[in-house]
Scaffold this active site. Structure first.
Site, PDB file in Angstrom:
ATOM      1  N   ASP A 262      59.979 -26.685  85.368  1.00  0.00           N
ATOM      2  CA  ASP A 262      60.884 -25.607  85.734  1.00  0.00           C
ATOM      3  C   ASP A 262      60.295 -24.950  86.984  1.00  0.00           C
ATOM      4  OD1 ASP A 262      62.921 -23.834  85.894  1.00  0.00           O
ATOM      5  OD2 ASP A 262      62.848 -23.192  83.808  1.00  0.00           O
TER       6      ASP A 262
HETATM    7  C1  BGC Z   1      65.477 -21.786  85.420  1.00  0.00           C
HETATM    8  C2  BGC Z   1      66.062 -23.179  85.243  1.00  0.00           C
HETATM    9  C3  BGC Z   1      66.737 -23.634  86.500  1.00  0.00           C
HETATM   10  C4  BGC Z   1      65.727 -23.568  87.642  1.00  0.00           C
HETATM   11  C5  BGC Z   1      66.256 -24.071  88.959  1.00  0.00           C
HETATM   12  C6  BGC Z   1      64.661 -21.651  86.684  1.00  0.00           C
HETATM   13  O1  BGC Z   1      64.335 -20.329  86.932  1.00  0.00           O
HETATM   14  O2  BGC Z   1      64.692 -21.476  84.294  1.00  0.00           O
HETATM   15  O3  BGC Z   1      66.969 -23.181  84.167  1.00  0.00           O
HETATM   16  O4  BGC Z   1      67.251 -24.923  86.330  1.00  0.00           O
HETATM   17  O5  BGC Z   1      65.314 -22.215  87.799  1.00  0.00           O
HETATM   18  O6  BGC Z   1      67.191 -23.229  89.498  1.00  0.00           O
END
Ligand code: BGC
Length: 709
Positions: A262
């Site tokens: 993530d």
């Molecule tokens: C979130 C994810 C997301 C990623 C990319 C993160 O802050 O937890 O769910 O896919 O950002 O945008």
């Protein structure tokens, strides 16, 4: 493209580059200027940028083409960038938020939502979507519960699987199919106290029994990527958790796709306290089986050094890189690096009438009718007072809809204008904004429509709430309106189950979630009876925050509470009932349904047999409508304690007034078994209850014995 040969032609740095994901602006805005600002913070050189493998987020097809062009010109190896983004519940046509979608109890709709999202998003050159979010959540304080499919493993699995099928289609090489990245692996929905990014501590049993089902089903459906979560599992951040990434994902589930962190989560293992610096973080990541690092630079800056030091075997880098190259090949990027970027097509299909009509239909099925004391549907021409923040608010898209534009949505006033006589309108939630004269008009209305709830900024990532009653002054306003209204219909917009206690006295209570682009029109269809509500709750609604986590599929205690024989030394609260305000699977319709007699073909079966449970259902009311017939099981005795009930199947049927059908549920061993703490599926002979009904609380029971072979 022969990816193995391609791999051989790459330098070690270029292979590591494939494992880096950064934002598009690196390539076009900053790449040619001196390394400064954000770039400096990430400590990236221009060479590293032009060795990167993938891009996070892109606005439209023009931008994608520009980035890819610049990249291919500058990079030595000419391996196209892979574009990934969060397409969660629509691209520009926005569908109800996932929790709302789950309320439809209609996975076919979820597949359609994902298909339309893929069709639209593809035009911007996106190849991978970070969806579905398969995190099981039983905590409505958690802001991200809005992105989940709720509290039940089976429902979660069905929806996660359907979304993957919708995004990916049959062949990723074809136009318009996106690769699906299921997230956030694992058990992110269990963040302590509903606070995002917080510690997760759970038994291996609950991990496999409850939390893994969503990810498992998404992978069984073919999801090509999986994203790790921000939390720890067994004290080790998921992002560097070997048990999760190797033992379970690769060895047990035979996942061959790509793993990705993530946002910045590899770097964050330092804050978790399991690595001293980026170098150690990189070591733990590669060791655990992590392929792509999103938005931090531990790999790109330290992996090569780790190989030189003899701490990392270069074959681990080769394996990860090859998986990424294979995904690019599977998506057809070597044949066409600009695949999917179609700015002209975007103008034809994005937010097309057909897609908006679908969004409206999905919203019809997602909205849940919680109370109705003979007030809905409204007759056309009814004199109404339209009150509360959502009377005029268009922000119905909900979180994670960044390509969508709320300004294009109709609000309730516009959607209801044609059919109702709106004699008063006030979108304030503050009582002092209402004068005596206002109440005189409100008293004159046949019905007060009170449209209230959370704003989109009170739900979603990092937007947790410890108190989950109606926000701010809205509850006070409800009480005053209730006193003056002949009838009051409360419509709630929210990204989570709210504590609704007092609001249940509304003459009708409608739970709209964040219903998307066409939400206001869908509500007008339901309020006026052009459509019949059929949504069912995918989460139990608590009476009080102190009950959380509250879910229907809990274990029994050794001292279960029995309200009919009160014993003080049983499991209960002194001040709040154990039960939810509204149970899982609950939702009303304008018509009535009667479940007739149900019949089990046999009360016993052996492991490889199936039995049939047949149940009759009749529409006994005056309106065409859909009902969800739900099948739950209970295993009374097993090696481990099992939940008091578990959803195992459901069928949604549309019936005309007076129409009756017989539904058949096939019961086999897959419904009766469970996952052990090692993630293995076992079936134990024994005595089961099969329970059938239209919510988790009103069920008819049949006994079934599963015999030893
Ligand atoms: C979130 C994810 C997301 C990623 C990319 C993160 O802050 O937890 O769910 O896919 O950002 O945008």
């Amino acid at each position: 493209m022969n990816t193995k040969e391609l791999l051989k032609s790459l330098t070690r740095e270029e292979k590591i580059g494939q494992m880096l994901q950064i934002a598009p602006f690196f390539f076009v805005k900053h790449a040619h200027v001196e390394v400064a600002g954000h770039l400096k913070a990430l400590n990236l050189t221009k060479k590293q940028i032009f060795e990167a493998g993938s891009v996070l987020g892109i606005g439209n097809g023009h931008e994608m083409i520009e980035v890819q062009e610049v990249f291919l010109k500058e990079s030595r190896h000419k391996i196209p960038l892979l574009f990934m983004a969060d397409i969660i519940h629509g691209y520009e046509t926005i569908f109800p938020v996932p929790l709302g979608l789950a309320s439809s109890f209609n996975p076919k709709l979820a597949k359609k939502v994902a298909r339309i999202s893929a069709l639209e998003a593809a035009t911007s050159g996106i190849h991978v979507t970070f969806s579905p979010m398969a995190d099981l959540s039983r905590d409505p304080r958690w802001g991200r519960v809005v992105e989940s499919f709720g509290e039940d493993p089976y429902l979660n699995g069905q929806f996660s699987s359907a979304m993957v099928q919708g995004y990916q289609g049959d062949d990723l090489k074809q136009e318009n199919n996106l690769a699906s990245c299921v997230k956030h692996y694992a058990a992110y929905g269990k963040s302590e106290a509903g606070r995002d990014y917080n510690t997760v501590d759970l038994s291996r049993l609950s991990l496999h029994y409850d939390h893994m089902e969503g990810y498992r089903k998404a992978i069984e459906a073919g999801a090509r990527l999986i994203m790790t979560s921000f939390n720890v599992v067994d004290g080790i951040p998921s992002t560097v958790n070997k048990y999760l990434l190797r033992d379970v994902l690769r060895d047990l589930w035979h996942f061959t796709g790509v793993t990705i962190t993530d946002y910045d989560s590899l770097h964050q293992v330092i804050a978790h306290g399991v690595a001293e610096d980026d170098l150690q973080a990189a070591l733990r990541g590669i060791d655990a089986g992590l392929d792509i690092e999103m938005a931090s630079t531990c790999y790109v800056n330290y992996l090569s050094e780790l190989v030189d030091q003899g701490l990392v075997d270069e074959t681990l880098i080769d394996d990860a890189c090859l998986r990424i190259l294979d995904l690019k090949e599977e998506l057809g990027l070597f044949d066409n690096p600009y695949k999917h970027a179609h700015p002209e097509r975007a103008t034809q299909i994005v937010r097309s009438k057909e897609h908006l009509d679908s969004a409206r239909k999905v919203a019809h099925e997602s909205i849940v009718l919680l109370e109705n004391r003979q007030v809905l549907p409204l007759k056309s021409g009814t004199k109404v007072a339209l009150v509360g923040p959502y009377a005029t608010n268009r922000e119905t898209n909900g979180p994670w809809s960044w390509h969508g534009n709320n300004a294009l949505n109709a609000n309730l006033q516009e959607a209801l204008n044609h059919d109702l006589e709106i004699i008063y309108i006030n979108s304030s939630e503050v009582i002092s904004d209402y004068q005596t004269d206002d109440f005189n008009v409100i008293e004159d209305a046949d019905v007060v429509l009170y449209a209230c709830g959370e704003t989109i900024h009170e739900s979603g990532e990092a937007h947790n709430r410890a108190k989950i009653a109606l926000p701010r002054d809205q509850e006070n306003l409800y009480h005053v309106l209730k006193k003056h209204a002949k009838k009051i219909v409360t419509i709630i917009f929210a990204g989570r189950p709210l504590i609704l206690n007092e609001l249940t006295s509304s003459d009708a209570l409608v739970y709209a979630w964040f219903p998307g682009s066409e939400g206001a029109y869908a509500l007008s269809d339901l309020l006026l009876g052009r459509m019949n509500p059929s949504g069912k709750l995918p989460m139990s609604f608590p009476r009080h925050e102190g009950q959380i986590p509250l879910y229907y599929n809990h274990l029994n205690t050794g001292r279960p509470y029995d309200p009919t024989h009160r014993n003080p030394f049983t499991s209960y609260y002194l001040d709040v009932p154990n039960t939810p305000l509204y149970p899982f699977g609950y939702g009303l319709s304008y018509t009535s349904f009667e479940l007739g007699s149900s019949m089990l073909s046999s009360n016993h079966m052996s492991l490889n047999e199936t039995v049939e449970l047949k149940v009759q259902i009749k529409n006994t009311g005056m309106m065409r409508g859909q009902e969800v017939v739900q099948l739950y099981i209970r295993d009374h005795f097993a090696w481990i304690a099992r939940p008091i009930k578990e959803l195992k199947a459901f069928q949604k049927v549309m019936l005309e007034p007076g129409e009756e059908v017989t539904l058949t549920f096939n019961i086999d061993k897959t419904m009766l078994g469970y996952y052990t703490q090692d993630g293995l599926f076992v079936v134990e002979p024994g005595h089961f209850d099969l329970m059938i009904g239209t919510d988790s609380d009103h069920l008819t029971t049949h006994k079934l014995t599963l015999k030893k072979e």
